[in-house]
Design an enzyme around this catalytic site. Structure first.
Site, mmCIF file in Angstrom:
data_model
loop_
_atom_site.group_PDB
_atom_site.id
_atom_site.type_symbol
_atom_site.label_atom_id
_atom_site.label_comp_id
_atom_site.label_asym_id
_atom_site.label_seq_id
_atom_site.Cartn_x
_atom_site.Cartn_y
_atom_site.Cartn_z
ATOM 1 N N TYR A 193 0.849 -1.197 0.000
ATOM 2 C CA TYR A 193 0.000 0.000 0.000
ATOM 3 C C TYR A 193 0.892 1.258 0.000
ATOM 4 C CZ TYR A 193 -2.693 3.713 2.289
ATOM 5 O OH TYR A 193 -3.259 4.915 2.608
ATOM 6 N N LYS B 88 1.555 4.344 -2.646
ATOM 7 C CA LYS B 88 1.354 5.759 -2.283
ATOM 8 C C LYS B 88 2.571 6.582 -2.731
ATOM 9 C CE LYS B 88 -1.596 7.533 -0.155
ATOM 10 N NZ LYS B 88 -2.840 8.176 -0.686
#
Ligand code: NAD
Length: 345
Positions: free
Chosen positions: A137, A141
């Protein structure tokens, strides 16, 4: 009147941003994939998937500024989805902004793009991205943030905000999960000595940072402003011991703060062992443990960030100090209070 589109405006941060924009006199449109809009504010709501050009492009008509604060939840643990939404979806956001001649794009990134699971103390924006990000994740980002900053041009001004540990009313994660853990009697121990300092940032301060960055994307007489192509840490500017913060939240809601300390290395080692076992049996059983090395690292290391750049360039100051923020948050969750739970059962 100024017109903004908030992508992810039905989410926790997004809705707080929408409320503040309306208060400041903006005309606001929300774009989100959730099927319905349940908030008490009147806005134009468009349901769609930011990854689809045909969904997003029409939503940008007559929009001056796009705030992009949509993302899959980190808890979904879905690598393909993280890449699809955070990387290819963000490429689509940029493409649609160009087609629709949107002037400004503000991305909600995350301070965790710097974090590798080891202590981070007062990091500024010039620290390099994590070489070994904590999870996929966070990796997406970081890619997302770079895409948005690289898209900065004379026709589309872009900026990225890196908040950390957002909390406040209506947060669906931090407070409810912590209280649930306390209610089940599982919040008795700290990982490490309990003194690791971290940033928790009140949601209204995060919103304030977004609006200041937006304002500084363009100069008063036109032309690129100081924030264009720049990234900013937005924190409460009051690092706090991780376990003191959680303790204040749970005590405020009628539960006991953790009392005993477990050695960090021991807990980390057990989490690594457990992850190895889960990986070995994964061809036969699909387990999704919540006790993982990355969660242990988040709870047991220091990670706080310097927001001097936002102060100097944007005039940022937190609107709500940490103590008031904690009290406001506690008051907003009466249904999670231990007394209310006892009454219901
Ligand atoms: P959230 O899950 O509450 O909101 C995200 C919203 O995005 C949801 O309403 C969801 O429906 C929407 N969304 C997801 N995929 C979409 C898609 N394909 N198309 C359209 N909408 C889509 O999350 P949040 O906590 O409000 O986080 C907002 C942003 O802040 C995210 O970018 C997150 O990475 C970042 N961030 C959050 C924290 C935190 O502590 N919550 C910390 C740092 C950064």
């Amino acid at each position: 009147m100024r017109r903004a589109l908030v992508i992810g405006g039905a989410g926790f941060l997004g809705l707080h941003l929408v409320e503040r924009l309306i208060k400041d006199g903006w005309v606001v449109r929300v774009f989100d994939m959730l099927p319905s809009w349940t908030a008490a504010v009147e806005v134009e709501y468009i349901r769609g998937d930011l990854c689809k050009f045909e969904d997003l492009r029409p939503a940008l008509n007559e929009i001056e500024t796009v705030f992009h604060c949509a993302s899959p939840s980190p808890a979904s643990n879905n690598k393909a989805l993280f890449y699809l939404v955070n990387v290819t979806g963000t490429e689509n956001v940029i493409r649609c902004c160009r087609y629709a001649k949107v002037k400004k794009l503000v991305l909600t990134s995350s301070a965790s793009v710097l974090y590798e699971g080891l202590d981070i103390v007062n990091a500024s924006e010039d620290m390099p991205y994590a070489k070994r990000p904590l999870d996929y994740y966070t990796e997406t980002k970081a890619i997302q943030e770079q895409l948005v900053l690289e898209a900065n041009s004379d026709t589309l001004y872009t900026t990225a905000i890196r908040p950390h540990g957002i909390f406040g009313p209506r947060d669906p994660q931090l407070v409810p999960i912590t209280v649930d853990t306390a209610r089940k009697g599982k919040l008795k121990f700290t990982i490490g000595n309990g003194k690791n300092m971290v940033d928790f940032t009140y949601v209204e301060n995060v919103v304030h940072g977004h609006l200041l960055a937006e304002e500084h994307l363009e100069q008063v007489d036109g032309g690129k402003g100081v924030a264009s192509g720049e990234v900013y840490h937005i924190t409460n500017d009051e690092p706090v011991a991780f376990w003191d913060f959680l303790g204040k939240i749970v005590v405020g809601l009628g539960y006991s703060a953790p009392k005993y300390h477990l050695p960090y290395n021991l807990v980390y080692y057990i989490a690594c062992l457990l992850s190895t076992i889960v990986w070995m049996i994964s061809p036969f059983y699909c387990l999704k443990p919540t006790f993982t090395p990355s969660r242990v690292a988040l709870a047991g290391t220091a990670h706080y960030y310097n927001c001097s750049k936002a102060k100097a360039q944007l005039g940022y100051r937190p609107l709500v100090d940490l103590n008031d923020a904690i009290q406001k948050t506690i008051r907003s969750y009466p249904h999670l209070h231990a007394d209310s739970f006892i009454k219901r059962n």
